[in-house]
Design a protein around this motif. Structure first.
Motif, PDB file in Angstrom:
ATOM      1  N   ASP A 172       0.830  -1.210   0.000  1.00  0.00           N
ATOM      2  CA  ASP A 172       0.000   0.000   0.000  1.00  0.00           C
ATOM      3  C   ASP A 172       0.864   1.260   0.000  1.00  0.00           C
ATOM      4  N   MET A 173       1.950   1.240   0.790  1.00  0.00           N
ATOM      5  CA  MET A 173       2.797   2.418   0.875  1.00  0.00           C
ATOM      6  C   MET A 173       3.587   2.656  -0.401  1.00  0.00           C
ATOM      7  N   VAL A 174       3.967   1.591  -1.099  1.00  0.00           N
ATOM      8  CA  VAL A 174       4.621   1.763  -2.401  1.00  0.00           C
ATOM      9  C   VAL A 174       3.676   2.475  -3.363  1.00  0.00           C
ATOM     10  N   ALA A 175       2.413   2.062  -3.380  1.00  0.00           N
ATOM     11  CA  ALA A 175       1.430   2.726  -4.235  1.00  0.00           C
ATOM     12  C   ALA A 175       1.261   4.187  -3.830  1.00  0.00           C
ATOM     13  N   GLU A 176       1.296   4.448  -2.512  1.00  0.00           N
ATOM     14  CA  GLU A 176       1.168   5.824  -2.027  1.00  0.00           C
ATOM     15  C   GLU A 176       2.362   6.667  -2.449  1.00  0.00           C
ATOM     16  N   LEU A 177       3.556   6.106  -2.368  1.00  0.00           N
ATOM     17  CA  LEU A 177       4.749   6.842  -2.776  1.00  0.00           C
ATOM     18  C   LEU A 177       4.754   7.107  -4.280  1.00  0.00           C
ATOM     19  N   LEU A 178       4.252   6.158  -5.052  1.00  0.00           N
ATOM     20  CA  LEU A 178       4.134   6.392  -6.494  1.00  0.00           C
ATOM     21  C   LEU A 178       3.182   7.548  -6.790  1.00  0.00           C
ATOM     22  N   ARG A 179       2.089   7.611  -6.044  1.00  0.00           N
ATOM     23  CA  ARG A 179       1.142   8.715  -6.229  1.00  0.00           C
ATOM     24  C   ARG A 179       1.779  10.046  -5.846  1.00  0.00           C
ATOM     25  N   LEU A 180       2.495  10.055  -4.727  1.00  0.00           N
ATOM     26  CA  LEU A 180       3.161  11.284  -4.297  1.00  0.00           C
ATOM     27  C   LEU A 180       4.202  11.734  -5.316  1.00  0.00           C
ATOM     28  N   ARG A 181       4.929  10.774  -5.852  1.00  0.00           N
ATOM     29  CA  ARG A 181       5.950  11.128  -6.845  1.00  0.00           C
ATOM     30  C   ARG A 181       5.319  11.783  -8.065  1.00  0.00           C
ATOM     31  N   ALA A 182       4.152  11.289  -8.462  1.00  0.00           N
ATOM     32  CA  ALA A 182       3.456  11.884  -9.602  1.00  0.00           C
ATOM     33  C   ALA A 182       2.984  13.302  -9.281  1.00  0.00           C
ATOM     34  N   GLU A 183       2.626  13.556  -8.013  1.00  0.00           N
ATOM     35  CA  GLU A 183       2.157  14.881  -7.610  1.00  0.00           C
ATOM     36  C   GLU A 183       3.306  15.862  -7.417  1.00  0.00           C
ATOM     37  N   LEU A 184       4.525  15.352  -7.243  1.00  0.00           N
ATOM     38  CA  LEU A 184       5.690  16.203  -6.975  1.00  0.00           C
ATOM     39  C   LEU A 184       6.777  15.938  -8.010  1.00  0.00           C
ATOM     40  N   PRO A 185       6.503  16.224  -9.283  1.00  0.00           N
ATOM     41  CA  PRO A 185       7.448  15.839 -10.343  1.00  0.00           C
ATOM     42  C   PRO A 185       8.794  16.546 -10.271  1.00  0.00           C
ATOM     43  N   ASP A 186       8.873  17.695  -9.573  1.00  0.00           N
ATOM     44  CA  ASP A 186      10.128  18.429  -9.514  1.00  0.00           C
ATOM     45  C   ASP A 186      10.976  18.056  -8.298  1.00  0.00           C
ATOM     46  N   THR A 187      10.428  17.208  -7.432  1.00  0.00           N
ATOM     47  CA  THR A 187      11.164  16.809  -6.231  1.00  0.00           C
ATOM     48  C   THR A 187      12.064  15.622  -6.548  1.00  0.00           C
ATOM     49  N   THR A 188      13.321  15.717  -6.157  1.00  0.00           N
ATOM     50  CA  THR A 188      14.284  14.628  -6.337  1.00  0.00           C
ATOM     51  C   THR A 188      14.192  13.684  -5.146  1.00  0.00           C
ATOM     52  N   LEU A 189      14.088  12.380  -5.418  1.00  0.00           N
ATOM     53  CA  LEU A 189      14.009  11.380  -4.358  1.00  0.00           C
ATOM     54  C   LEU A 189      15.257  10.494  -4.392  1.00  0.00           C
ATOM     55  N   VAL A 190      15.855  10.304  -3.229  1.00  0.00           N
ATOM     56  CA  VAL A 190      16.927   9.318  -3.060  1.00  0.00           C
ATOM     57  C   VAL A 190      16.389   8.301  -2.055  1.00  0.00           C
ATOM     58  N   TYR A 191      16.189   7.085  -2.538  1.00  0.00           N
ATOM     59  CA  TYR A 191      15.452   6.063  -1.781  1.00  0.00           C
ATOM     60  C   TYR A 191      16.387   4.900  -1.486  1.00  0.00           C
ATOM     61  N   VAL A 192      16.747   4.731  -0.220  1.00  0.00           N
ATOM     62  CA  VAL A 192      17.661   3.661   0.189  1.00  0.00           C
ATOM     63  C   VAL A 192      16.842   2.449   0.618  1.00  0.00           C
ATOM     64  N   THR A 193      17.157   1.281   0.077  1.00  0.00           N
ATOM     65  CA  THR A 193      16.404   0.076   0.401  1.00  0.00           C
ATOM     66  C   THR A 193      17.242  -1.174   0.115  1.00  0.00           C
ATOM     67  N   HIS A 194      16.870  -2.274   0.749  1.00  0.00           N
ATOM     68  CA  HIS A 194      17.441  -3.573   0.390  1.00  0.00           C
ATOM     69  C   HIS A 194      16.422  -4.396  -0.386  1.00  0.00           C
ATOM     70  N   ASP A 195      15.225  -3.823  -0.610  1.00  0.00           N
ATOM     71  CA  ASP A 195      14.130  -4.531  -1.259  1.00  0.00           C
ATOM     72  C   ASP A 195      14.102  -4.189  -2.746  1.00  0.00           C
ATOM     73  N   GLN A 196      14.455  -5.156  -3.587  1.00  0.00           N
ATOM     74  CA  GLN A 196      14.529  -4.880  -5.021  1.00  0.00           C
ATOM     75  C   GLN A 196      13.175  -4.578  -5.627  1.00  0.00           C
ATOM     76  N   GLY A 197      12.083  -5.157  -5.070  1.00  0.00           N
ATOM     77  CA  GLY A 197      10.750  -4.867  -5.581  1.00  0.00           C
ATOM     78  C   GLY A 197      10.400  -3.410  -5.418  1.00  0.00           C
ATOM     79  N   GLU A 198      10.715  -2.833  -4.240  1.00  0.00           N
ATOM     80  CA  GLU A 198      10.476  -1.406  -4.017  1.00  0.00           C
ATOM     81  C   GLU A 198      11.308  -0.574  -4.991  1.00  0.00           C
ATOM     82  N   ALA A 199      12.562  -0.935  -5.151  1.00  0.00           N
ATOM     83  CA  ALA A 199      13.453  -0.173  -6.025  1.00  0.00           C
ATOM     84  C   ALA A 199      12.944  -0.166  -7.463  1.00  0.00           C
ATOM     85  N   LEU A 200      12.556  -1.330  -7.968  1.00  0.00           N
ATOM     86  CA  LEU A 200      12.087  -1.419  -9.353  1.00  0.00           C
ATOM     87  C   LEU A 200      10.767  -0.679  -9.537  1.00  0.00           C
TER      88      LEU A 200
END
Length: 360
Positions: A172-200
């Motif tokens: 659910d939170m991955v879907a929420e972050l995708l929505r936020l990213r679409a709403e904030l197209p000029d914001t740069t995100l650096v996302y640290v994770t060990h989960d390849q599914g989240e990264a992809l």
């Protein structure tokens, strides 16, 4: 255009321990970069150096072209979300979200309107007067994201933000972050994770790290389908790395390789030097398994079977003449017709798999 983030030869040492080898990496404005790697790979150290939580032993950190290496965290203008949420337990939700704005002495009217705006953005507007202890883990994470967004950062840093959540809530939170990213197209995100599914799912590019160093960086699709490095192939998508012999080039994008008595067409991911040690990178779902060898298959032995709900995971040991046994994993929908563990089987490998350079 000036990159949003630049690491220029940034390294971090704690005494004799190297936590981050010299790192050169840039992130474009509006880009989402996932920094991916196992525990201890240096990914969180890189983010802390960017945020100002640790001082680089060498190298420089730049934000928007400005050298911020010597600036404290609160003067870098970054939004930061950490794994533990780090909400203030004595403040209500609106107080937590307002903290950064008040620290910057924003006008009261601006604080009120901005807090309401970002809480609505993350779906937490109805919870403004609750304390963190009255929220679920997923709700606390949304508040942490709202707090980071409240100051309108040009760069948002997320350090393992979903690892404390259960699997369903992470989806659910991955879907929420995708929505936020679409709403904030000029914001740069650096996302640290060990989960390849989240990264992809979230990133435009992935930087793969291991043993405190950057292994490889590039667009998600290229790294997944055509990795240049052995570790990237095995970590991102869990490719089997099957040793093969290059016997001829069919052009810049195709070579012929030999696996046992079979010849396969493969895709090189870089220049192949004479005598280079190479392997086919074969995803488990592309490995076929039959009850007997022959008919274009490679002989193998079935060493393990696991039911995974949607199918079965098979552990196999290839037995090719002139080569040491090679462990291979397959994902198949059914095991009907296959022999038991310890028995011989035939393994089929498709054409078109990428070739990966193998470290000596």
């Amino acid at each position: 255009m000036t990159p949003a983030v630049e690491f220029r030869g940034v390294s971090v040492h704690f005494g004799q321990t190297c936590a981050l080898s010299p790192l050169d990496l840039t992130v474009a404005r509006g880009e989402t970069l996932a920094v991916l790697g196992p525990s201890g790979s240096g990914k969180s150290t890189a983010l802390k150096a960017l945020a100002g939580f640790v001082r680089p032993s060498a190298g420089r950190v730049l934000l928007g072209g400005e050298d911020v290496t010597d600036l404290p965290p609160h003067r870098r203008g970054l939004g930061v979300v950490v794994q533990s949420y780090a909400l203030f337990p004595h403040l209500r939700v609106d107080g937590n979200v307002a903290f950064g704005l008040k620290s910057r002495k924003a006008p009261r009217a601006e604080v009120t309107s901005r807090v309401a705006e970002v809480l609505d953005m993350v779906g937490m507007g109805a919870y403004a007067k609750r304390y963190p202890r009255e929220l679920s883990g997923g709700q606390q994470q949304r508040v942490a994201i709202a707090r980071a967004l409240a100051i309108r950062p040009e760069v948002l840093l997320l350090d393992e933000p979903l690892s404390a959540l259960d699997a369903a809530l992470r989806e659910d939170m991955v879907a929420e972050l995708l929505r936020l990213r679409a709403e904030l197209p000029d914001t740069t995100l650096v996302y640290v994770t060990h989960d390849q599914g989240e990264a992809l799912a979230l990133a435009d590019r992935i930087a793969v790290m291991r043993d405190s160093r950057l292994v490889e960086a590039g667009p998600c699709e290229r790294l997944y389908h055509r990795p240049s490095e052995e570790f990237t192939a095995s970590f991102l998508g869990a490719s089997n790395l099957i040793p093969v012999e290059v016997i001829g080039a069919d052009g810049p994008k195709r070579v012929t390789v030999r696996l046992g008595d079979r010849e396969l067409s493969a895709e090189p991911t870089g220049a192949l030097a004479d005598g280079a040690k190479v392997a086919l990178g074969v995803r488990p779902h592309r490995v076929g398994v039959r009850a007997a060898s022959g008919g274009g298959t490679v002989p193998a032995r079935l060493t393990g079977v696991q039911w995974r709900g949607s199918g079965f995971r098979l552990d196999l040991e290839l037995t090719v003449d002139g080569m040491p046994p090679s462990a291979v994993r397959a994902e198949v929908p059914t095991v009907d017709g296959l022999p038991g563990v310890g028995e011989p089987v035939g393994v089929s490998i498709p054409d078109g798999c990428p070739l990966v350079a193998v470290r000596a």
